[in-house]
Structure formats: structure tokens, C-alpha cells
Design a protein around this motif. Structure first.
Motif, mmCIF file in Angstrom:
data_model
loop_
_atom_site.group_PDB
_atom_site.id
_atom_site.type_symbol
_atom_site.label_atom_id
_atom_site.label_comp_id
_atom_site.label_asym_id
_atom_site.label_seq_id
_atom_site.Cartn_x
_atom_site.Cartn_y
_atom_site.Cartn_z
ATOM 1 N N LEU A 194 0.802 -1.001 -0.146
ATOM 2 C CA LEU A 194 0.060 0.006 0.108
ATOM 3 C C LEU A 194 0.802 1.302 0.126
ATOM 4 O O LEU A 194 0.709 2.203 -0.746
ATOM 5 C CB LEU A 194 -0.803 -0.129 1.262
ATOM 6 N N ILE A 195 1.831 1.255 0.854
ATOM 7 C CA ILE A 195 2.935 2.475 0.914
ATOM 8 C C ILE A 195 3.636 2.615 -0.186
ATOM 9 O O ILE A 195 3.766 3.890 -0.829
ATOM 10 C CB ILE A 195 3.694 2.073 2.451
ATOM 11 N N SER A 196 4.231 1.506 -0.766
ATOM 12 C CA SER A 196 4.928 1.530 -1.891
ATOM 13 C C SER A 196 4.525 1.866 -3.206
ATOM 14 O O SER A 196 5.264 2.322 -4.247
ATOM 15 C CB SER A 196 5.899 0.294 -1.991
ATOM 16 N N SER A 197 3.298 1.745 -3.279
ATOM 17 C CA SER A 197 2.498 1.989 -4.312
ATOM 18 C C SER A 197 2.517 3.525 -4.437
ATOM 19 O O SER A 197 2.392 3.928 -5.897
ATOM 20 C CB SER A 197 0.916 1.486 -4.396
ATOM 21 N N ARG A 198 2.806 4.191 -3.581
ATOM 22 C CA ARG A 198 2.791 5.760 -3.680
ATOM 23 C C ARG A 198 4.126 6.285 -3.407
ATOM 24 O O ARG A 198 4.478 7.402 -3.646
ATOM 25 C CB ARG A 198 1.749 6.283 -2.793
ATOM 26 N N ASP A 199 5.000 5.396 -3.012
ATOM 27 C CA ASP A 199 6.516 5.995 -2.631
ATOM 28 C C ASP A 199 7.397 4.917 -3.205
ATOM 29 O O ASP A 199 7.616 3.629 -2.488
ATOM 30 C CB ASP A 199 6.512 6.001 -1.022
ATOM 31 N N ALA A 200 7.894 5.014 -4.469
ATOM 32 C CA ALA A 200 8.862 4.174 -5.156
ATOM 33 C C ALA A 200 10.240 3.769 -3.889
ATOM 34 O O ALA A 200 10.704 2.822 -4.334
ATOM 35 C CB ALA A 200 9.200 4.679 -6.322
ATOM 36 N N GLY A 201 10.361 4.672 -3.328
ATOM 37 C CA GLY A 201 11.697 4.570 -2.339
ATOM 38 C C GLY A 201 11.573 4.125 -1.075
ATOM 39 O O GLY A 201 12.190 3.805 -0.318
ATOM 40 N N ALA A 202 10.222 3.476 -0.710
ATOM 41 C CA ALA A 202 9.776 2.876 0.376
ATOM 42 C C ALA A 202 10.732 1.637 0.383
ATOM 43 O O ALA A 202 10.986 0.735 -0.542
ATOM 44 C CB ALA A 202 8.368 2.573 0.454
ATOM 45 N N SER A 203 11.089 1.378 1.658
ATOM 46 C CA SER A 203 11.911 -0.131 2.160
ATOM 47 C C SER A 203 11.179 -0.877 2.925
ATOM 48 O O SER A 203 10.505 -0.173 3.860
ATOM 49 C CB SER A 203 13.389 0.343 2.370
ATOM 50 N N PHE A 204 11.618 -2.128 3.076
ATOM 51 C CA PHE A 204 11.109 -3.125 3.950
ATOM 52 C C PHE A 204 12.202 -3.978 4.590
ATOM 53 O O PHE A 204 13.107 -4.413 3.605
ATOM 54 C CB PHE A 204 9.902 -3.956 3.093
ATOM 55 N N HIS A 205 12.321 -4.058 5.849
ATOM 56 C CA HIS A 205 13.252 -4.998 6.466
ATOM 57 C C HIS A 205 12.883 -5.861 7.439
ATOM 58 O O HIS A 205 11.897 -5.544 8.183
ATOM 59 C CB HIS A 205 14.408 -3.848 7.543
ATOM 60 N N LEU A 206 13.395 -7.054 7.223
ATOM 61 C CA LEU A 206 12.706 -8.133 8.089
ATOM 62 C C LEU A 206 13.792 -8.695 8.950
ATOM 63 O O LEU A 206 14.876 -8.958 8.593
ATOM 64 C CB LEU A 206 12.200 -9.383 7.064
ATOM 65 N N ILE A 207 13.559 -8.796 10.269
ATOM 66 C CA ILE A 207 14.470 -9.080 11.181
ATOM 67 C C ILE A 207 14.295 -10.437 11.586
ATOM 68 O O ILE A 207 13.167 -10.756 12.241
ATOM 69 C CB ILE A 207 14.662 -8.129 12.425
ATOM 70 N N ASN A 208 14.925 -11.625 11.619
ATOM 71 C CA ASN A 208 14.606 -12.886 11.840
ATOM 72 C C ASN A 208 14.889 -12.942 13.494
ATOM 73 O O ASN A 208 15.539 -12.296 14.130
ATOM 74 C CB ASN A 208 15.728 -13.885 11.221
ATOM 75 N N GLU A 209 14.284 -14.143 14.129
ATOM 76 C CA GLU A 209 14.474 -14.362 15.285
ATOM 77 C C GLU A 209 13.948 -13.181 16.345
ATOM 78 O O GLU A 209 14.625 -12.833 17.227
ATOM 79 C CB GLU A 209 15.603 -15.178 15.668
ATOM 80 N N ALA A 210 12.911 -12.512 15.869
ATOM 81 C CA ALA A 210 12.615 -11.385 16.516
ATOM 82 C C ALA A 210 10.942 -11.311 16.682
ATOM 83 O O ALA A 210 10.266 -11.704 15.681
ATOM 84 C CB ALA A 210 12.759 -10.081 16.015
ATOM 85 N N GLY A 211 10.494 -10.853 17.876
ATOM 86 C CA GLY A 211 9.104 -10.758 18.102
ATOM 87 C C GLY A 211 8.467 -9.542 17.731
ATOM 88 O O GLY A 211 8.744 -8.781 16.748
#
Length: 292
Positions: free
Chosen positions: A251-268
């Protein structure tokens, strides 16, 4: 855990905050809501980030309206909209501009609303593990139900924190004590009474939160957040799903091509607490990129 607190009165609401460093401001916003009987969300959860980030930036962590040591809302206005209005007034009272806002869980809803409603204050937006803002139904009430300990107790506070974590051993005693201290405050127990026995959680807070969420997601869909945005997500969070995180990012990146997503493993639910070095590195690189 964060040093010596400061206090400021915001429209008659005595508000506690921590403030350290110099330069561009970063505002750290916790999750949770007022009157939760089993546990209190506390800004001390940011202790692994506050000091490190303040070496390069001015970092502010504040108790939201009715949470932590900040006063309860006036006139029983136990709504997220009141939390947003208080936070906006707080940031304005400190004279802050160009804020890098960081919100987790229900604090992410607050961060998004501030970005949308007060764009003149906000430079960037970071959203962390939030079922409250993500499309779909959050799982907080399911995952955190059935606490085997009495409400408003040290044991219930520890149980909720550990339930939210990938590694229960990451929940250190000073953090539990910070939450338990809030639980015992007369003003917090008053909020618990009004939200539970008084029914305001169902009849006011949650009832108003649902349309606010729909409005916020529609606003983002139509026009975007309008500021550089990143999502940081703990992979092993049981209070929401990875699918919800991806939906929010789409939803966010459809309006912001520079948006980023970071996934941290073994984290709640609190990846910044369980993996502070990794979270801090992501934040500092994001902010450095904005400077460039």
C-alpha cells in the motif's frame, strides 16, 4: 534506563519524556494503549536504541497520553484521536521540525496519523510491527489473552512482555519493573477501571479505532504518507502476520517508490529491543540516505 526524565504540560496534561543528543530529531513511540490490565507499555523498551541513536541525533521518547507516567486524558476521552492530538501538541511544544518519527504497534498508527495530519513536522516515517495499522485484523487480543497471572501484577507484566518476544530471556528485570511501576500508579489503575469495568475499551476506544484505521489506510492508498517511509518487522511476531506487513508495504510503496522493507529474523513484537544493533544500523543507514 533512559536517564533522567523531563516533564512538560500539554493542554493541562503533565507529560513525561526523555530527551538526549543534538541534531535532527528522532521521536520514538511505543505501542499499547491506556488501561491495559495485564501490562503497561513503557518507553524504557527503547533502552538499546536511545543511547546509540542519540550519538548522532536528538532522540525523544515520550509517554503517550494516559500511558507511562503521562496524565490520563481529560473528560474521559479515551480515543486514539485524543492520543494523536496530544502527541502533535507535544512535538510542537518542543519546537521540533523535520522529525524522523518511529512508531511500533499502536504507536505506528500514531506515527502514521502524525505524518498525514502534521506533514510540516515530519521528515520521515518508520513503522514497526503493527497489527493496528496493517490491513486485516490484528491478533493482539488473541495472542495476549489468557494470562495466567492476576491483572496489575509484576507477573502479568513479565508474561505479556515474554509472550511478545522471540527470546523470553531478552526481557530483563529493569524493563519488567518499569512496567510494573506504571501498573501501580493510581492514575493507571483508574484507566484500567474505566476501560474494563466501565466498558470504555469496547464502547469508545476500539469502536473509534476501527473507522480511524479504515480512514488512515484509505488516505495512504489515495495519496501515500507523503514522507520517506520504511517498515521494520520482526519475523516471529505472533500478534500480527508477515502477510499483513507485506500488504501494508504494498500500500505504501504504491505511492512511494523509495519505500523500503526490512525483516529481522528471530524477533518478536519488539525487534528493536531483541536486536538493537541490527535495528540501529537500519535506522542510521536510512537517515544517512535521506541526508545524501
Amino acid at each position: 534506563m533512559l536517564g533522567t526524565p523531563k516533564w512538560i504540560e500539554i493542554n493541562g496534561i503533565r507529560t513525561r519524556y526523555f530527551d538526549k543528543g543534538a541534531g535532527e530529531p528522532i521521536a520514538l513511540i511505543t505501542g499499547g494503549n491506556f488501561g491495559s490490565p495485564s501490562s503497561a507499555s513503557v518507553v524504557e523498551i527503547w533502552h538499546g536504541n536511545f543511547e546509540v541513536l542519540s550519538r548522532q541525533y536528538r532522540v525523544i521518547a515520550f509517554d503517550k497520553l494516559g500511558q507511562g507516567h503521562t496524565d490520563n486524558p481529560a473528560n474521559d476521552d479515551y480515543r486514539m484521536q485524543a492520543v494523536v492530538a496530544h502527541a502533535a501538541s507535544f512535538l510542537s511544544a518542543l519546537g521540533l521540525r523535520g522529525i524522523h518519527i518511529v512508531g511500533q504497534s499502536r504507536g505506528a498508527m500514531l506515527a502514521a496519523r502524525l505524518t498525514l495530519e502534521c506533514p510540516e513536522l515530519i521528515r520521515s516515517c518508520t513503522l514497526v510491527n503493527t497489527g493496528t495499522l496493517s490491513p486485516g485484523v490484528g491478533l493482539n487480543e488473541v495472542e495476549l489473552s489468557g494470562c495466567p497471572f492476576p491483572p496489575v501484577s509484576r507477573e502479568s507484566q513479565r508474561w505479556v512482555f515474554e509472550r511478545c518476544a522471540y527470546r523470553p530471556e531478552s526481557i530483563v528485570e529493569p524493563l519488567v519493573e518499569a512496567g510494573y511501576e506504571v501498573l501501580r500508579l493510581p492514575k493507571y489503575q483508574e484507566a484500567v477501571m474505566k476501560m474494563t469495568r466501565g466498558g470504555l475499551a469496547e464502547t469508545l476506544f476500539l469502536r473509534q479505532l476501527a473507522p480511524l484505521k479504515r480512514e488512515t489506510l484509505q488516505w495512504i492508498s489515495d495519496a501515500g504518507l507523503g514522507r520517506p517511509t520504511q517498515i521494520i518487522w520482526g519475523y516471529n511476531d505472533h500478534t500480527t502476520t508477515l502477510e499483513a506487513a507485506v500488504d501494508l508495504f504494498q500500500l505504501i510503496s504504491s505511492r512511494d517508490a523509495g519505500a523500503s522493507f526490512h525483516l529481522i529474523n528471530e524477533a518478536g513484537h519488539h525487534p528493536f529491543h531483541e536486536h538493537p544493533a541490527q535495528f540501529n544500523a537500519i535506522m542510521l543507514e536510512f537517515l544517512a540516505r535521506l541526508r545524501r
